[in-house]
Design a protein around this motif. Structure first.
Motif, mmCIF file in Angstrom:
data_model
loop_
_atom_site.group_PDB
_atom_site.id
_atom_site.type_symbol
_atom_site.label_atom_id
_atom_site.label_comp_id
_atom_site.label_asym_id
_atom_site.label_seq_id
_atom_site.Cartn_x
_atom_site.Cartn_y
_atom_site.Cartn_z
ATOM 1 N N GLU A 101 0.833 -1.203 0.000
ATOM 2 C CA GLU A 101 0.000 0.000 0.000
ATOM 3 C C GLU A 101 0.869 1.255 0.000
ATOM 4 O O GLU A 101 0.590 2.225 -0.710
ATOM 5 N N GLN A 102 1.923 1.218 0.807
ATOM 6 C CA GLN A 102 2.811 2.370 0.896
ATOM 7 C C GLN A 102 3.523 2.619 -0.433
ATOM 8 O O GLN A 102 3.698 3.766 -0.855
ATOM 9 N N LYS A 103 3.895 1.544 -1.111
ATOM 10 C CA LYS A 103 4.567 1.683 -2.407
ATOM 11 C C LYS A 103 3.633 2.306 -3.439
ATOM 12 O O LYS A 103 4.045 3.121 -4.273
ATOM 13 N N ILE A 104 2.358 1.922 -3.358
ATOM 14 C CA ILE A 104 1.373 2.499 -4.269
ATOM 15 C C ILE A 104 1.183 3.981 -3.981
ATOM 16 O O ILE A 104 1.156 4.825 -4.882
ATOM 17 N N LEU A 105 1.042 4.321 -2.712
ATOM 18 C CA LEU A 105 0.806 5.710 -2.317
ATOM 19 C C LEU A 105 2.012 6.612 -2.573
ATOM 20 O O LEU A 105 1.878 7.834 -2.603
ATOM 21 N N GLN A 106 3.195 6.012 -2.746
ATOM 22 C CA GLN A 106 4.391 6.793 -3.049
ATOM 23 C C GLN A 106 4.362 7.364 -4.462
ATOM 24 O O GLN A 106 5.085 8.321 -4.763
ATOM 25 N N SER A 140 0.608 6.632 -14.866
ATOM 26 C CA SER A 140 0.798 6.205 -13.473
ATOM 27 C C SER A 140 0.682 4.694 -13.345
ATOM 28 O O SER A 140 1.421 4.069 -12.579
ATOM 29 N N VAL A 141 -0.240 4.102 -14.085
ATOM 30 C CA VAL A 141 -0.400 2.637 -14.062
ATOM 31 C C VAL A 141 0.853 1.960 -14.592
ATOM 32 O O VAL A 141 1.335 0.969 -14.023
ATOM 33 N N ILE A 142 1.413 2.494 -15.674
ATOM 34 C CA ILE A 142 2.646 1.924 -16.249
ATOM 35 C C ILE A 142 3.794 2.021 -15.247
ATOM 36 O O ILE A 142 4.577 1.078 -15.083
ATOM 37 N N ALA A 143 3.882 3.166 -14.556
ATOM 38 C CA ALA A 143 4.941 3.344 -13.554
ATOM 39 C C ALA A 143 4.782 2.354 -12.406
ATOM 40 O O ALA A 143 5.775 1.801 -11.907
ATOM 41 N N MET A 144 3.546 2.118 -11.985
ATOM 42 C CA MET A 144 3.305 1.174 -10.889
ATOM 43 C C MET A 144 3.627 -0.261 -11.295
ATOM 44 O O MET A 144 4.112 -1.043 -10.495
ATOM 45 N N MET A 167 5.953 -2.368 -8.832
ATOM 46 C CA MET A 167 5.311 -3.345 -7.953
ATOM 47 C C MET A 167 5.948 -4.729 -8.106
ATOM 48 O O MET A 167 6.544 -5.053 -9.131
ATOM 49 N N ASP A 168 5.773 -5.536 -7.089
ATOM 50 C CA ASP A 168 6.246 -6.918 -7.107
ATOM 51 C C ASP A 168 5.545 -7.692 -8.225
ATOM 52 O O ASP A 168 4.396 -7.415 -8.570
ATOM 53 N N SER A 169 6.214 -8.685 -8.793
ATOM 54 C CA SER A 169 5.664 -9.443 -9.920
ATOM 55 C C SER A 169 4.437 -10.271 -9.539
ATOM 56 O O SER A 169 3.733 -10.789 -10.410
ATOM 57 N N SER A 170 4.165 -10.425 -8.261
ATOM 58 C CA SER A 170 2.994 -11.191 -7.835
ATOM 59 C C SER A 170 1.701 -10.377 -7.966
ATOM 60 O O SER A 170 0.611 -10.914 -7.775
#
Length: 395
Positions: free
Chosen positions: A72-77, A221-225, A229-232
């Motif tokens: 969640e924190q990685k997303i909010l960053q 933003s989706v492409i950056a995430m 994000m982790d591959s899972s």
């Protein structure tokens, strides 16, 4: 061109109206599509979602994942992410008396969900949920099918996490209405903790729903995430989840390009017609100037500057006039009334046509008109290169 003020005014007026029309058309197109996307994603999906990889292709409870503060924190960053809300979604049979119907059961964080999709605003009866409740919200169509009202009790039966039995009785605390008929006939909401207890999926969620500060940059933003994000996990934009709406917007955008192309063609003929008259009227004058020793390059520069000044003047005036018009239509969009408006509203769409105030619209349309003007201004240059002084001075 500037020596004949009527000819100059006619050319500038053609460019002026062309710029205004092209800006308004582009602004309306962007505004209507942005409003359409806002209406569609506010139904339920949000602008983007994060799932366990493979969930979207097989949307079962066993493909849920444990809530992870680090994720969640990685997303909010991500700078553009405005909010995030978890959901636990699955299927259950909802019964009342002798009536049973299959339903989408969504366990939600009641406050975060309302911030992203405005669920509380869709209430038509009852009151909104609290995070500590063991009650439910029913979609209006589902409530009518089950003949349930506020304060009635519904029985839910389904299959929980890893095959566990899921069964329970819940009080209907409120009824919500969706514009989407499909969602309105099958949606049921309960607090996330109650849903996790019902499905024996403690600490599990099936998705994170995201909202963005700048919705125009949602895809970026989706492409950056996806890369961070982790591959899972899988990150999907609203266009990935609702491809038919995206295809509709793409098709209509392409149709608008043809309309603008016709408009630009009319602009070109208007400017070219003026330049053609100018060259015919000044043919004798230019032939005489070249005959007495004036360099053709100087004559070409003179004619090009005249054309450029006219195009720029018409374009700048058109842009300056269009800015307050677009701003007003953005703040006070025109709409439709009567039965057509009611049909729009039944499906959850606002019966309005707002404009977009994106600066890129003004810049792009201005540059397009200027580029056409500059391209057409090459015609006088070509005629000067081919000019024969002796033939030009013959009457």
């Amino acid at each position: 061109m500037w020596r004949n003020r009527y000819r100059t005014l006619i050319t500038m007026a053609a460019i002026f109206f062309a710029v205004i029309l092209s800006v308004i058309a582009s602004s309306l197109k962007e505004g209507i599509f942005n409003n359409l996307v806002k209406n569609v994603v506010s139904f339920y999906t949000g602008y983007a979602q994060v799932h366990k990889r493979g969930y979207w292709n097989e949307q079962i409870l066993d493909n849920s994942f444990e809530t992870a503060p680090a994720a969640e924190q990685k997303i909010l960053q991500q700078k553009n992410v405005a909010g995030i809300t978890p959901r636990l979604e699955s299927f259950a049979l909802v019964s009342s008396g002798d009536v049973t119907k299959g339903s989408l059961v969504a366990g939600i964080d009641v406050e975060k969900e309302n911030a992203i999709t405005g669920l509380k605003d869709k209430l038509v009866q009852g009151i909104y949920l609290k995070s500590t409740d063991t009650a439910i919200l029913l979609a209006q169509g589902l409530a009518e099918r089950l003949k349930l009202k506020v304060a009635d009790t519904a029985v839910l039966i389904g299959q929980g996490y890893h095959g566990a039995t899921a069964a329970g009785k819940y009080v209907v605390k409120g009824i919500v209405k969706f514009g989407s008929p499909e969602l309105n006939d099958k949606a049921l909401f309960m607090p996330l903790a109650a849903a996790q207890d019902f499905y024996s999926a403690y600490g599990m969620v099936t998705s994170y729903v995201l909202s963005f500060n700048n919705t125009a940059a949602a895809e970026a933003s989706v492409i950056a995430m996806r890369s961070s994000m982790d591959s899972s996990y899988e990150v999907m934009s609203w266009g990935d989840m609702i491809p038919d709406i995206k295809q509709h917007i793409t098709a209509d955008s392409n149709n608008m390009k043809y309309v603008q192309g016709i408009l630009y063609m009319l602009i070109c003929f208007g400017i070219f017609g003026t330049l053609l008259m100018m060259m015919v009227e000044r043919k004798f004058e230019m032939g005489m100037l070249v005959a007495i020793g004036m360099k053709k390059i100087k004559l070409m520069v003179l004619l090009t500057v005249e054309s450029i000044l006219t195009v720029f003047a018409g374009c700048i005036i058109g842009l300056l006039v269009s800015i307050p018009v677009i701003y007003y239509l953005n703040r006070h969009p025109f709409g439709i009334g009567g039965e057509t408006a009611k049909a729009y509203e039944r499906f959850g769409f606002e019966a309005i046509f707002p404009t977009s105030t994106d600066a890129a619209i003004f810049i792009n349309q201005g540059l397009a008109v200027v580029a056409m003007g500059l391209l057409i201004s090459l015609y006088p240059v070509y005629k000067v290169i081919r000019l024969n002084p002796v033939a030009a001075m013959k009457k």
